[in-house]
Structures are given as C-alpha cells and as structure tokens.
Design a protein around this motif. Structure first.
Motif, short mmCIF file in Angstrom:
data_model
loop_
_atom_site.label_atom_id
_atom_site.label_comp_id
_atom_site.label_asym_id
_atom_site.label_seq_id
_atom_site.Cartn_x
_atom_site.Cartn_y
_atom_site.Cartn_z
N ILE A 60 2.19 -11.03 -10.26
CA ILE A 60 0.79 -10.84 -9.89
C ILE A 60 0.25 -12.08 -9.18
CG2 ILE A 60 -1.54 -10.61 -10.85
CD1 ILE A 60 -0.28 -8.70 -12.95
N ARG A 61 0.57 -13.25 -9.69
CA ARG A 61 0.08 -14.49 -9.07
C ARG A 61 0.70 -14.75 -7.70
NH1 ARG A 61 -2.43 -18.17 -12.87
NH2 ARG A 61 -2.39 -17.24 -14.95
N GLU A 65 -3.51 -11.90 -2.09
CA GLU A 65 -4.77 -11.47 -2.68
C GLU A 65 -5.14 -10.03 -2.35
OE1 GLU A 65 -9.40 -12.79 -2.47
OE2 GLU A 65 -7.89 -14.37 -2.50
N GLY A 66 -4.87 -9.57 -1.15
CA GLY A 66 -5.24 -8.22 -0.74
C GLY A 66 -4.45 -7.12 -1.42
N PHE A 67 -3.33 -7.46 -2.00
CA PHE A 67 -2.46 -6.45 -2.63
C PHE A 67 -2.93 -6.22 -4.07
CE2 PHE A 67 -0.32 -7.54 1.08
CZ PHE A 67 0.75 -6.71 1.31
N ARG A 68 -3.96 -5.44 -4.22
CA ARG A 68 -4.57 -5.26 -5.54
C ARG A 68 -3.98 -4.11 -6.34
NH1 ARG A 68 -9.07 -8.43 -5.88
NH2 ARG A 68 -9.81 -9.26 -3.91
N VAL A 69 -3.31 -3.19 -5.68
CA VAL A 69 -2.69 -2.06 -6.38
C VAL A 69 -1.26 -2.45 -6.69
CG1 VAL A 69 -2.16 0.39 -6.26
CG2 VAL A 69 -4.17 -0.49 -5.08
N ARG A 70 -0.91 -2.46 -7.99
CA ARG A 70 0.40 -2.96 -8.40
C ARG A 70 1.06 -2.01 -9.40
NH1 ARG A 70 -3.08 -7.64 -8.16
NH2 ARG A 70 -3.81 -7.25 -10.26
N TYR A 71 2.38 -2.06 -9.37
CA TYR A 71 3.18 -1.25 -10.29
C TYR A 71 4.47 -2.01 -10.55
CZ TYR A 71 5.88 2.70 -12.10
OH TYR A 71 6.64 3.52 -12.89
N GLU A 86 -3.32 -0.55 -0.44
CA GLU A 86 -3.83 0.81 -0.58
C GLU A 86 -3.19 1.47 -1.80
OE1 GLU A 86 -3.05 2.75 3.11
OE2 GLU A 86 -3.81 1.07 4.27
N ALA A 87 -3.60 2.67 -2.07
CA ALA A 87 -3.01 3.43 -3.19
C ALA A 87 -1.51 3.54 -3.00
CB ALA A 87 -3.64 4.81 -3.27
N LEU A 88 -0.78 3.38 -4.07
CA LEU A 88 0.67 3.48 -4.01
C LEU A 88 1.08 4.93 -3.84
CD1 LEU A 88 1.69 1.02 -6.87
CD2 LEU A 88 1.91 0.65 -4.42
N LYS A 89 1.99 5.17 -2.95
CA LYS A 89 2.51 6.52 -2.75
C LYS A 89 3.62 6.77 -3.77
CE LYS A 89 1.45 6.56 2.15
NZ LYS A 89 1.96 6.66 3.51
N ARG A 90 3.74 8.03 -4.15
CA ARG A 90 4.76 8.39 -5.13
C ARG A 90 6.16 7.99 -4.65
NH1 ARG A 90 6.50 14.01 -5.72
NH2 ARG A 90 4.50 14.45 -4.77
N GLU A 91 6.39 8.10 -3.35
CA GLU A 91 7.70 7.74 -2.80
C GLU A 91 8.03 6.26 -3.03
OE1 GLU A 91 5.31 9.03 -0.09
OE2 GLU A 91 5.62 10.83 -1.26
N TRP A 92 7.02 5.41 -2.95
CA TRP A 92 7.24 3.98 -3.15
C TRP A 92 7.65 3.70 -4.60
CZ3 TRP A 92 2.10 1.96 -0.62
CH2 TRP A 92 2.11 2.27 0.73
#
Length: 109
Positions: A60-61, A65-71, A86-92
C-alpha cells in the motif's frame, strides 16, 4: 506483552489479570494446574500473520497515490497485489489469482 494480555483478558477477564510490572503477570484462577498447562501450550502471536500485515502495508505504501483501489492475495510464501485508479475489473483479479497459482506451482517444483 500486548498480545499476551489480550489473550489472557479474553480467557480470564480483565479483573482476574494483574500486571504489577513489565516482567510479571498474575492470574487469579481456582484451577492453577490446569491453567498452567493451558498457558504453557498457548500460542501468543503468529509471526506469519505479522508478516502478512507487513507485506500488505508495504504494498500500500509503495503504490502511487492515485491507485486507491487495491486487492491482494496471499498464499503460502507468495503474495500478489493489484492496484488501480479505477474500479478493478474481474479479469484483473482473475489474472492475479492465476499469477499466484503460477508462483505457487513454480515454488513447489
């Protein structure tokens, strides 16, 4: 010590635990022999759990900074982290799972 105290409070209640100094903890119980055996075998902290937390925190660190959607996925000794603006796609997420499977299979050979 904090992890130990939390486990002792859960089992005996805060009223039955005393810590007069940083090296001593006393437990009020009516079954001292049974409880001593339990405490002897009790796992206080699992270092694998702390490692997992540290890996996620690091990822996370290190993420811009712009990559706020994480998995993230964690399996054995392998870790995969996906981040996006942006929202993560299921394919990703599926690709991340496939990458983790590939890593895991590669490590077992």
């Amino acid at each position: 010590m904090p992890e130990l105290l939390v486990k002792l409070w859960e089992r005996y209640g805060k009223a039955n635990i005393s810590q007069p100094d940083r090296w001593t903890v006393t437990i009020s119980t009516d079954k001292p022999a049974e409880e001593a055996a339990f405490i002897k075998e009790m796992m206080v902290a699992d270092p694998r759990h702390r490692l997992h937390e540290n890996l996620v925190d690091f990822a996370i660190r290190a993420t811009p900074e712009g990559f706020r959607v994480r998995y993230h996925l964690y399996k054995g000794n392998h870790f995969v982290f996906v981040a996006s603006e942006e929202a993560l796609k299921r394919e990703w997420i599926e690709e991340a799972g496939a990458m983790l499977d590939e890593l895991t299979e590669g490590g077992e050979k």
